[in-house]
Design a protein around this motif. Structure first.
Motif, PDB file in Angstrom:
ATOM      1  N   GLU A 176       0.841  -1.211   0.000  1.00  0.00           N
ATOM      2  CA  GLU A 176       0.000   0.000   0.000  1.00  0.00           C
ATOM      3  C   GLU A 176       0.871   1.254   0.000  1.00  0.00           C
ATOM      4  O   GLU A 176       0.622   2.204  -0.737  1.00  0.00           O
ATOM      5  CB  GLU A 176      -0.918   0.018   1.227  1.00  0.00           C
ATOM      6  CG  GLU A 176      -1.826   1.250   1.215  1.00  0.00           C
ATOM      7  CD  GLU A 176      -2.620   1.454   2.497  1.00  0.00           C
ATOM      8  OE1 GLU A 176      -2.546   0.616   3.410  1.00  0.00           O
ATOM      9  OE2 GLU A 176      -3.316   2.484   2.560  1.00  0.00           O
ATOM     10  N   LYS A 177       1.917   1.239   0.816  1.00  0.00           N
ATOM     11  CA  LYS A 177       2.800   2.408   0.861  1.00  0.00           C
ATOM     12  C   LYS A 177       3.453   2.621  -0.507  1.00  0.00           C
ATOM     13  O   LYS A 177       3.530   3.737  -1.006  1.00  0.00           O
ATOM     14  CB  LYS A 177       3.880   2.216   1.925  1.00  0.00           C
ATOM     15  CG  LYS A 177       3.378   2.231   3.357  1.00  0.00           C
ATOM     16  CD  LYS A 177       4.584   2.220   4.288  1.00  0.00           C
ATOM     17  CE  LYS A 177       4.218   1.734   5.668  1.00  0.00           C
ATOM     18  NZ  LYS A 177       5.387   1.629   6.545  1.00  0.00           N
ATOM     19  N   LYS A 178       3.911   1.518  -1.108  1.00  0.00           N
ATOM     20  CA  LYS A 178       4.589   1.628  -2.419  1.00  0.00           C
ATOM     21  C   LYS A 178       3.624   2.170  -3.469  1.00  0.00           C
ATOM     22  O   LYS A 178       3.980   3.016  -4.287  1.00  0.00           O
ATOM     23  CB  LYS A 178       5.131   0.264  -2.849  1.00  0.00           C
ATOM     24  CG  LYS A 178       6.392  -0.147  -2.112  1.00  0.00           C
ATOM     25  CD  LYS A 178       7.140  -1.212  -2.917  1.00  0.00           C
ATOM     26  CE  LYS A 178       8.445  -1.598  -2.235  1.00  0.00           C
ATOM     27  NZ  LYS A 178       8.233  -2.305  -0.950  1.00  0.00           N
ATOM     28  N   ALA A 179       2.390   1.675  -3.444  1.00  0.00           N
ATOM     29  CA  ALA A 179       1.402   2.119  -4.433  1.00  0.00           C
ATOM     30  C   ALA A 179       1.136   3.617  -4.283  1.00  0.00           C
ATOM     31  O   ALA A 179       1.035   4.355  -5.272  1.00  0.00           O
ATOM     32  CB  ALA A 179       0.101   1.334  -4.261  1.00  0.00           C
ATOM     33  N   ARG A 180       1.045   4.073  -3.046  1.00  0.00           N
ATOM     34  CA  ARG A 180       0.814   5.505  -2.834  1.00  0.00           C
ATOM     35  C   ARG A 180       1.999   6.309  -3.369  1.00  0.00           C
ATOM     36  O   ARG A 180       1.837   7.346  -3.993  1.00  0.00           O
ATOM     37  CB  ARG A 180       0.604   5.806  -1.347  1.00  0.00           C
ATOM     38  CG  ARG A 180      -0.668   5.197  -0.778  1.00  0.00           C
ATOM     39  CD  ARG A 180      -1.016   5.789   0.568  1.00  0.00           C
ATOM     40  NE  ARG A 180      -1.556   7.126   0.406  1.00  0.00           N
ATOM     41  CZ  ARG A 180      -1.261   8.152   1.182  1.00  0.00           C
ATOM     42  NH1 ARG A 180      -0.432   8.029   2.168  1.00  0.00           N
ATOM     43  NH2 ARG A 180      -1.807   9.330   0.974  1.00  0.00           N
ATOM     44  N   PHE A 181       3.212   5.792  -3.105  1.00  0.00           N
ATOM     45  CA  PHE A 181       4.390   6.513  -3.569  1.00  0.00           C
ATOM     46  C   PHE A 181       4.462   6.563  -5.089  1.00  0.00           C
ATOM     47  O   PHE A 181       4.830   7.585  -5.660  1.00  0.00           O
ATOM     48  CB  PHE A 181       5.665   5.884  -2.995  1.00  0.00           C
ATOM     49  CG  PHE A 181       6.220   6.713  -1.897  1.00  0.00           C
ATOM     50  CD1 PHE A 181       5.726   6.593  -0.618  1.00  0.00           C
ATOM     51  CD2 PHE A 181       7.195   7.665  -2.154  1.00  0.00           C
ATOM     52  CE1 PHE A 181       6.202   7.386   0.398  1.00  0.00           C
ATOM     53  CE2 PHE A 181       7.685   8.458  -1.143  1.00  0.00           C
ATOM     54  CZ  PHE A 181       7.195   8.325   0.142  1.00  0.00           C
ATOM     55  N   ASP A 182       4.122   5.452  -5.748  1.00  0.00           N
ATOM     56  CA  ASP A 182       4.150   5.452  -7.216  1.00  0.00           C
ATOM     57  C   ASP A 182       3.207   6.536  -7.738  1.00  0.00           C
ATOM     58  O   ASP A 182       3.531   7.267  -8.670  1.00  0.00           O
ATOM     59  CB  ASP A 182       3.726   4.081  -7.757  1.00  0.00           C
ATOM     60  CG  ASP A 182       4.817   3.036  -7.524  1.00  0.00           C
ATOM     61  OD1 ASP A 182       5.958   3.442  -7.214  1.00  0.00           O
ATOM     62  OD2 ASP A 182       4.514   1.828  -7.624  1.00  0.00           O
ATOM     63  N   ALA A 183       2.038   6.631  -7.116  1.00  0.00           N
ATOM     64  CA  ALA A 183       1.064   7.639  -7.563  1.00  0.00           C
ATOM     65  C   ALA A 183       1.606   9.052  -7.321  1.00  0.00           C
ATOM     66  O   ALA A 183       1.469   9.941  -8.165  1.00  0.00           O
ATOM     67  CB  ALA A 183      -0.269   7.434  -6.844  1.00  0.00           C
ATOM     68  N   PHE A 184       2.220   9.255  -6.167  1.00  0.00           N
ATOM     69  CA  PHE A 184       2.809  10.574  -5.883  1.00  0.00           C
ATOM     70  C   PHE A 184       3.896  10.911  -6.907  1.00  0.00           C
ATOM     71  O   PHE A 184       3.979  12.032  -7.404  1.00  0.00           O
ATOM     72  CB  PHE A 184       3.441  10.601  -4.482  1.00  0.00           C
ATOM     73  CG  PHE A 184       2.461  10.631  -3.347  1.00  0.00           C
ATOM     74  CD1 PHE A 184       1.277  11.346  -3.425  1.00  0.00           C
ATOM     75  CD2 PHE A 184       2.750   9.942  -2.175  1.00  0.00           C
ATOM     76  CE1 PHE A 184       0.391  11.372  -2.361  1.00  0.00           C
ATOM     77  CE2 PHE A 184       1.867   9.966  -1.102  1.00  0.00           C
ATOM     78  CZ  PHE A 184       0.684  10.682  -1.198  1.00  0.00           C
ATOM     79  N   ARG A 185       4.734   9.915  -7.230  1.00  0.00           N
ATOM     80  CA  ARG A 185       5.835  10.196  -8.158  1.00  0.00           C
ATOM     81  C   ARG A 185       5.302  10.542  -9.544  1.00  0.00           C
ATOM     82  O   ARG A 185       5.829  11.423 -10.215  1.00  0.00           O
ATOM     83  CB  ARG A 185       6.805   9.014  -8.218  1.00  0.00           C
ATOM     84  CG  ARG A 185       7.631   8.871  -6.944  1.00  0.00           C
ATOM     85  CD  ARG A 185       8.859   7.977  -7.102  1.00  0.00           C
ATOM     86  NE  ARG A 185       9.505   7.779  -5.815  1.00  0.00           N
ATOM     87  CZ  ARG A 185      10.347   8.641  -5.232  1.00  0.00           C
ATOM     88  NH1 ARG A 185      10.648   9.775  -5.845  1.00  0.00           N
ATOM     89  NH2 ARG A 185      10.884   8.379  -4.058  1.00  0.00           N
TER      90      ARG A 185
END
Ligand code: FES
Ligand code: FE
Length: 439
Positions: free
Chosen positions: A265-274
């Protein structure tokens, strides 16, 4: 040298006179020269979810009502009946289309109009029906609502200066808009309010004051990366605002929600932020930050969440503190649970951090009984040398104190010259729509 500040660039040396922490005349002057002049934090828009919701709280000693009217617009009132002064609302929070003063029964709508006066035929036909009084100015930035009792105060966004950048770094952590979680920590400290301001941006005290916390973290198997933890800078944000900013993913050291290390979940949020913001801004988002917005608002984005802390001076040796947790509502239940657990067990008045700090500040205040024998506190750390001050130095406090001194004495002390911090601490926000005032 002013009576309060010894800012000697030759030595170099910066000292604060402890009289500033004990003198009732200083306290009274702070009310007049600072709190009655600048923008002050009232609350966050998301504390008021529905039309006619309200909260009551004090700002600069004044009881205030922070609410929404029947159409949902933010309204701010002085909590003082225009009849003869009783507090119109004595509840901490609620929802009401009308508020009736309990003293003689005058009633006001949630948009502030006087709508009913018992026995009003005994007033003359020209009787002016006074509505609720407002502070001189109300404005907001990214959901943070500020008020000022000074009608001539500069626009809020100008006042916030470089602090807007760091508010954006927090506001951008949610697509839906960061929201305050219901519930507050409310506690008091037998110490001067400025000691908690200093403490809130003091990286120097962490290892010694909070030794037990670090021991506990290490005992739980988390490997603390000393090099990463030391990677933080102190920045002067203008107008007395200041921050300690951690480098990329310094926030992730404790496994915090805003980190690429860890769950899908954290990684998915970060991908979206990037995708949305680009790497430079997201690297900044993933750092930690401890910020003071002059004079008394603290926003800390560290460990497992974002804490908003309002520090209220009550008397020279007593303050009241209110703290809230700001969260991205779209996060999953487990991350929410971790944030709330950390808000209670780390930041809470009985948690792992706050009691240590309170103990330190209260012993400072008790020792200031000897302020005539030992008048000066030293705040010089980091004045020597060419490098940019790190977060464990004391530039943050000096920045804040110079602004305080300017309001109190009229003496302008120029900012310190240091090397510019690395670009990773200052990369600009990509050209997306700016955070909008929303009140
Ligand atoms: Fe409020 Fe009289 S003081 S109605
Ligand atoms: Fe602390």
């Amino acid at each position: 040298m002013s009576q309060f500040i010894d800012d000697d660039r030759e030595m170099p040396r910066f000292r604060v006179n402890r009289k500033a922490m004990v003198d009732p005349d200083v306290f009274a002057k702070e009310r007049d020269e600072i709190f009655d002049q600048v923008w002050l934090y009232l609350g966050h828009e998301t504390e008021l979810k529905k039309p006619n919701d309200f909260k009551t709280r004090n700002v600069a000693g004044r009881p205030m009502i922070f609410g929404r009217d029947a159409k949902g617009a933010i309204q701010v009132w002085l909590n003082s009946c225009p009849h003869r002064g009783a507090m119109i609302c004595r509840e901490p929070a609620g929802n009401a289309r009308f508020m009736t003063c309990f003293y003689h029964g005058w009633s006001f709508s949630s948009s502030g109009q006087l709508v009913a006066v018992p026995g009003d035929t005994s007033y003359g036909p020209e009787f002016e029906r006074p509505g609720l009084a407002t502070p001189a100015r109300v404005d907001s930035y990214a959901g943070f609502v500020f008020i000022s009792f000074n009608p001539d105060v500069e626009p809020l966004v100008d006042y916030l200066a470089g602090a807007t950048d760091f508010i954006d770094l927090i506001a951008d952590q949610s697509e839906q808009g960061m929201q305050i979680v219901d519930g507050t920590h409310e506690y008091s400290v037998k110490a001067n309010w400025k000691l908690l301001v200093e403490n809130s941006v003091d990286g120097y005290h962490a290892v010694s004051t909070h030794q037990r916390y670090f021991e506990m973290v290490m005992a739980s198997g988390v490997e603390l990366d000393g090099a990463k933890m030391g990677q933080s800078v102190a920045l002067d944000l203008g107008n007395g605002h200041t921050v300690i900013a951690g480098g990329p993913d310094t926030g992730g050291i404790f496994g915090r929600p805003l980190s690429e290390a860890g769950t899908a979940e954290k990684k998915a949020r970060f991908d979206a932020f990037r995708d949305k913001y680009g790497d430079a801004w997201v690297d900044r988002m993933s750092g930690s930050r401890n910020m003071v917005i002059f004079p008394n608002l603290v926003i800390i984005d560290l460990v497992m969440g974002v804490v908003v802390r309002k520090i209220d001076p009550v008397s020279p040796d007593y303050m009241e503190v209110t703290a809230w947790e700001l969260v991205p509502p779209e996060e999953g239940a487990e991350l929410k649970r971790q944030r709330l657990d950390n808000f209670l067990t780390f930041w809470g008045p009985g948690g792992l951090a706050s009691p240590d700090d309170v103990e330190a500040l209260e012993t400072c205040q008790r020792s200031f009984a000897s302020h005539r024998e030992l008048p000066w506190s030293d705040v010089s750390r980091g004045m020597a040398g060419e490098q940019h001050p790190s977060g464990s130095e004391e530039l943050q406090m000096r920045t804040w104190w110079r602004r305080w001194n300017e309001f109190m004495t009229g003496e302008v002390l120029p900012p310190e010259e240091h090397l510019a911090p690395a670009a990773m601490y200052t990369a600009p926000r990509p050209s997306l729509p700016a955070q909008q005032p929303t009140a």
